[in-house]
Design a protein around this motif. Structure first.
Motif, PDB file in Angstrom:
ATOM      1  N   PRO A 136       0.820  -1.225   0.000  1.00  0.00           N
ATOM      2  CA  PRO A 136       0.000   0.000   0.000  1.00  0.00           C
ATOM      3  C   PRO A 136       0.849   1.269   0.000  1.00  0.00           C
ATOM      4  O   PRO A 136       2.027   1.242   0.361  1.00  0.00           O
ATOM      5  CB  PRO A 136      -0.812  -0.115   1.295  1.00  0.00           C
ATOM      6  CG  PRO A 136      -0.126  -1.117   2.132  1.00  0.00           C
ATOM      7  CD  PRO A 136       0.653  -2.015   1.218  1.00  0.00           C
ATOM      8  N   ASP A 137       0.230   2.360  -0.398  1.00  0.00           N
ATOM      9  CA  ASP A 137       0.943   3.643  -0.502  1.00  0.00           C
ATOM     10  C   ASP A 137       1.224   4.286   0.843  1.00  0.00           C
ATOM     11  O   ASP A 137       2.095   5.144   0.952  1.00  0.00           O
ATOM     12  CB  ASP A 137       0.157   4.623  -1.375  1.00  0.00           C
ATOM     13  CG  ASP A 137       0.157   4.195  -2.837  1.00  0.00           C
ATOM     14  OD1 ASP A 137       1.094   3.484  -3.255  1.00  0.00           O
ATOM     15  OD2 ASP A 137      -0.784   4.562  -3.560  1.00  0.00           O
ATOM     16  N   THR A 138       0.455   3.913   1.885  1.00  0.00           N
ATOM     17  CA  THR A 138       0.688   4.469   3.224  1.00  0.00           C
ATOM     18  C   THR A 138       0.636   3.348   4.254  1.00  0.00           C
ATOM     19  O   THR A 138       0.036   2.297   4.018  1.00  0.00           O
ATOM     20  CB  THR A 138      -0.361   5.538   3.601  1.00  0.00           C
ATOM     21  OG1 THR A 138      -1.645   4.941   3.626  1.00  0.00           O
ATOM     22  CG2 THR A 138      -0.320   6.721   2.646  1.00  0.00           C
ATOM     23  N   LEU A 139       1.257   3.607   5.375  1.00  0.00           N
ATOM     24  CA  LEU A 139       1.278   2.664   6.495  1.00  0.00           C
ATOM     25  C   LEU A 139       1.179   3.486   7.777  1.00  0.00           C
ATOM     26  O   LEU A 139       1.973   4.411   7.980  1.00  0.00           O
ATOM     27  CB  LEU A 139       2.584   1.859   6.475  1.00  0.00           C
ATOM     28  CG  LEU A 139       2.786   0.821   7.562  1.00  0.00           C
ATOM     29  CD1 LEU A 139       1.776  -0.309   7.435  1.00  0.00           C
ATOM     30  CD2 LEU A 139       4.203   0.259   7.480  1.00  0.00           C
ATOM     31  N   THR A 140       0.201   3.177   8.610  1.00  0.00           N
ATOM     32  CA  THR A 140       0.033   3.906   9.862  1.00  0.00           C
ATOM     33  C   THR A 140       0.931   3.299  10.925  1.00  0.00           C
ATOM     34  O   THR A 140       0.901   2.091  11.163  1.00  0.00           O
ATOM     35  CB  THR A 140      -1.435   3.875  10.328  1.00  0.00           C
ATOM     36  OG1 THR A 140      -2.252   4.445   9.306  1.00  0.00           O
ATOM     37  CG2 THR A 140      -1.612   4.659  11.615  1.00  0.00           C
ATOM     38  N   VAL A 141       1.751   4.154  11.538  1.00  0.00           N
ATOM     39  CA  VAL A 141       2.651   3.752  12.618  1.00  0.00           C
ATOM     40  C   VAL A 141       2.540   4.773  13.747  1.00  0.00           C
ATOM     41  O   VAL A 141       1.973   5.846  13.578  1.00  0.00           O
ATOM     42  CB  VAL A 141       4.123   3.627  12.151  1.00  0.00           C
ATOM     43  CG1 VAL A 141       4.283   2.553  11.086  1.00  0.00           C
ATOM     44  CG2 VAL A 141       4.657   4.952  11.660  1.00  0.00           C
ATOM     45  N   ILE A 160      11.155   6.314  18.558  1.00  0.00           N
ATOM     46  CA  ILE A 160      10.834   4.895  18.483  1.00  0.00           C
ATOM     47  C   ILE A 160       9.567   4.777  17.647  1.00  0.00           C
ATOM     48  O   ILE A 160       8.596   5.510  17.863  1.00  0.00           O
ATOM     49  CB  ILE A 160      10.608   4.308  19.892  1.00  0.00           C
ATOM     50  CG1 ILE A 160      11.879   4.456  20.721  1.00  0.00           C
ATOM     51  CG2 ILE A 160      10.170   2.851  19.802  1.00  0.00           C
ATOM     52  CD1 ILE A 160      11.685   4.145  22.194  1.00  0.00           C
ATOM     53  N   VAL A 161       9.584   3.870  16.683  1.00  0.00           N
ATOM     54  CA  VAL A 161       8.432   3.665  15.815  1.00  0.00           C
ATOM     55  C   VAL A 161       7.874   2.275  16.093  1.00  0.00           C
ATOM     56  O   VAL A 161       8.628   1.319  16.249  1.00  0.00           O
ATOM     57  CB  VAL A 161       8.828   3.791  14.328  1.00  0.00           C
ATOM     58  CG1 VAL A 161       7.610   3.665  13.436  1.00  0.00           C
ATOM     59  CG2 VAL A 161       9.529   5.099  14.061  1.00  0.00           C
ATOM     60  N   THR A 162       6.556   2.189  16.154  1.00  0.00           N
ATOM     61  CA  THR A 162       5.928   0.901  16.438  1.00  0.00           C
ATOM     62  C   THR A 162       4.633   0.740  15.665  1.00  0.00           C
ATOM     63  O   THR A 162       3.993   1.730  15.285  1.00  0.00           O
ATOM     64  CB  THR A 162       5.676   0.723  17.953  1.00  0.00           C
ATOM     65  OG1 THR A 162       5.104  -0.570  18.188  1.00  0.00           O
ATOM     66  CG2 THR A 162       4.752   1.794  18.503  1.00  0.00           C
ATOM     67  N   THR A 163       4.249  -0.508  15.467  1.00  0.00           N
ATOM     68  CA  THR A 163       2.941  -0.817  14.899  1.00  0.00           C
ATOM     69  C   THR A 163       1.936  -1.117  16.004  1.00  0.00           C
ATOM     70  O   THR A 163       0.790  -1.446  15.720  1.00  0.00           O
ATOM     71  CB  THR A 163       3.041  -2.009  13.924  1.00  0.00           C
ATOM     72  OG1 THR A 163       3.668  -3.111  14.595  1.00  0.00           O
ATOM     73  CG2 THR A 163       3.836  -1.631  12.688  1.00  0.00           C
ATOM     74  N   LEU A 164       2.363  -1.005  17.262  1.00  0.00           N
ATOM     75  CA  LEU A 164       1.451  -1.125  18.412  1.00  0.00           C
ATOM     76  C   LEU A 164       0.783   0.240  18.578  1.00  0.00           C
ATOM     77  O   LEU A 164       1.305   1.129  19.250  1.00  0.00           O
ATOM     78  CB  LEU A 164       2.224  -1.534  19.668  1.00  0.00           C
ATOM     79  CG  LEU A 164       2.929  -2.892  19.594  1.00  0.00           C
ATOM     80  CD1 LEU A 164       3.864  -3.078  20.777  1.00  0.00           C
ATOM     81  CD2 LEU A 164       1.912  -4.021  19.513  1.00  0.00           C
ATOM     82  N   LEU A 165      -0.345   0.427  17.931  1.00  0.00           N
ATOM     83  CA  LEU A 165      -0.952   1.747  17.784  1.00  0.00           C
ATOM     84  C   LEU A 165      -1.823   2.185  18.958  1.00  0.00           C
ATOM     85  O   LEU A 165      -2.016   3.377  19.160  1.00  0.00           O
ATOM     86  CB  LEU A 165      -1.788   1.787  16.493  1.00  0.00           C
ATOM     87  CG  LEU A 165      -1.059   1.402  15.201  1.00  0.00           C
ATOM     88  CD1 LEU A 165      -2.026   1.500  14.024  1.00  0.00           C
ATOM     89  CD2 LEU A 165       0.166   2.252  14.976  1.00  0.00           C
ATOM     90  N   ASP A 166      -2.342   1.247  19.725  1.00  0.00           N
ATOM     91  CA  ASP A 166      -3.274   1.570  20.806  1.00  0.00           C
ATOM     92  C   ASP A 166      -2.509   2.107  22.007  1.00  0.00           C
ATOM     93  O   ASP A 166      -1.870   1.359  22.738  1.00  0.00           O
ATOM     94  CB  ASP A 166      -4.066   0.321  21.179  1.00  0.00           C
ATOM     95  CG  ASP A 166      -5.163   0.585  22.204  1.00  0.00           C
ATOM     96  OD1 ASP A 166      -5.098   1.607  22.926  1.00  0.00           O
ATOM     97  OD2 ASP A 166      -6.081  -0.247  22.298  1.00  0.00           O
ATOM     98  N   HIS A 167      -2.600   3.426  22.224  1.00  0.00           N
ATOM     99  CA  HIS A 167      -1.825   4.051  23.298  1.00  0.00           C
ATOM    100  C   HIS A 167      -2.366   3.731  24.685  1.00  0.00           C
ATOM    101  O   HIS A 167      -1.675   3.948  25.678  1.00  0.00           O
ATOM    102  CB  HIS A 167      -1.717   5.559  23.078  1.00  0.00           C
ATOM    103  CG  HIS A 167      -3.002   6.303  23.241  1.00  0.00           C
ATOM    104  ND1 HIS A 167      -4.014   6.253  22.312  1.00  0.00           N
ATOM    105  CD2 HIS A 167      -3.439   7.107  24.226  1.00  0.00           C
ATOM    106  CE1 HIS A 167      -5.012   7.002  22.710  1.00  0.00           C
ATOM    107  NE2 HIS A 167      -4.703   7.531  23.881  1.00  0.00           N
ATOM    108  N   GLU A 168      -3.585   3.215  24.774  1.00  0.00           N
ATOM    109  CA  GLU A 168      -4.098   2.803  26.080  1.00  0.00           C
ATOM    110  C   GLU A 168      -3.638   1.389  26.421  1.00  0.00           C
ATOM    111  O   GLU A 168      -3.233   1.113  27.545  1.00  0.00           O
ATOM    112  CB  GLU A 168      -5.626   2.914  26.103  1.00  0.00           C
ATOM    113  CG  GLU A 168      -6.083   4.369  26.061  1.00  0.00           C
ATOM    114  CD  GLU A 168      -7.590   4.510  26.032  1.00  0.00           C
ATOM    115  OE1 GLU A 168      -8.308   3.490  26.093  1.00  0.00           O
ATOM    116  OE2 GLU A 168      -8.047   5.662  25.940  1.00  0.00           O
ATOM    117  N   ALA A 169      -3.673   0.495  25.453  1.00  0.00           N
ATOM    118  CA  ALA A 169      -3.196  -0.879  25.686  1.00  0.00           C
ATOM    119  C   ALA A 169      -1.676  -0.926  25.806  1.00  0.00           C
ATOM    120  O   ALA A 169      -1.134  -1.753  26.535  1.00  0.00           O
ATOM    121  CB  ALA A 169      -3.662  -1.790  24.551  1.00  0.00           C
TER     122      ALA A 169
END
Length: 186
Positions: A136-141, A160-169
């Motif tokens: 895909p053209d974009t990736l949410t991190v 630091i970059v992560t694919t763990l997007l849920d800031h509450e979890a």
């Protein structure tokens, strides 16, 4: 490594060294379990093979739900995407070249935000043009900015970059602590 003809042939010494003045050198990338310290597997080769190539050789050891904790050399759009396709999340230091090609989506907290990475036009060497066009053209991190202030050392800031997007979890502090543990393995 011992300077034997067999080792020199398989793991030649760095090209900058004069013949007879160096030792054979092996490049190694290892996959550890952070929880138990167990060495799961390793990939090895001569210095002319990039660490990312060795990293890819270890991917079959990863299972959905795993989290890859790695340094900046492995932090790329394609690697994040293909790991996510395997159900594997990533936590890595942002590569210093990735300052452009991103759009902020949402600020979660001070130094914590969601961004869209925009795919680079250049196809990575390890992918075919067809594979790259399917990405895909974009990736949410998620980007977490951390200031490291150790007495006696220069204060530095890192992302630091992560694919763990849920800031509450996955609170910011937990991600930072997780990345810090990476240094214990090294």
């Amino acid at each position: 490594m011992p300077d034997t003809p067999e080792n020199q042939e398989r793991y030649p010494q760095p090209g900058a060294q004069k013949p007879g003045c160096g030792f054979p050198v092996m490049r190694v990338v290892a996959l550890f379990s952070l929880g138990g310290g167990l060495l799961i597997n390793l990939a090895k080769s001569a210095l002319n093979v990039h660490e990312r190539t060795l990293f890819h050789q270890l991917w079959d050891n990863l299972k959905p739900g795993d989290v890859v904790l790695a340094d900046t050399g492995f932090c790329s759009f394609a690697d994040f995407y293909y790991l996510l396709q395997r159900g594997v999340d990533s936590v890595m230091r942002n590569h210093q070249c990735r300052k452009k090609g991103l759009v902020e989506i949402k600020r979660l907290d001070k130094g914590d935000r969601l961004v869209n990475w925009i795919k680079n036009k250049a196809c990575p060497r390890w992918l075919s043009k067809e594979e790259w066009s399917g990405v895909p053209d974009t990736l949410t991190v998620r980007e977490i900015t951390v200031t490291v202030d150790v007495p006696g050392f220069r204060t530095t800031s890192l992302i630091i970059v992560t694919t763990l997007l849920d800031h509450e979890a996955y609170p910011k502090e937990a991600i930072v602590d997780l990345y810090r543990k990476r240094w214990e393995v090294e």
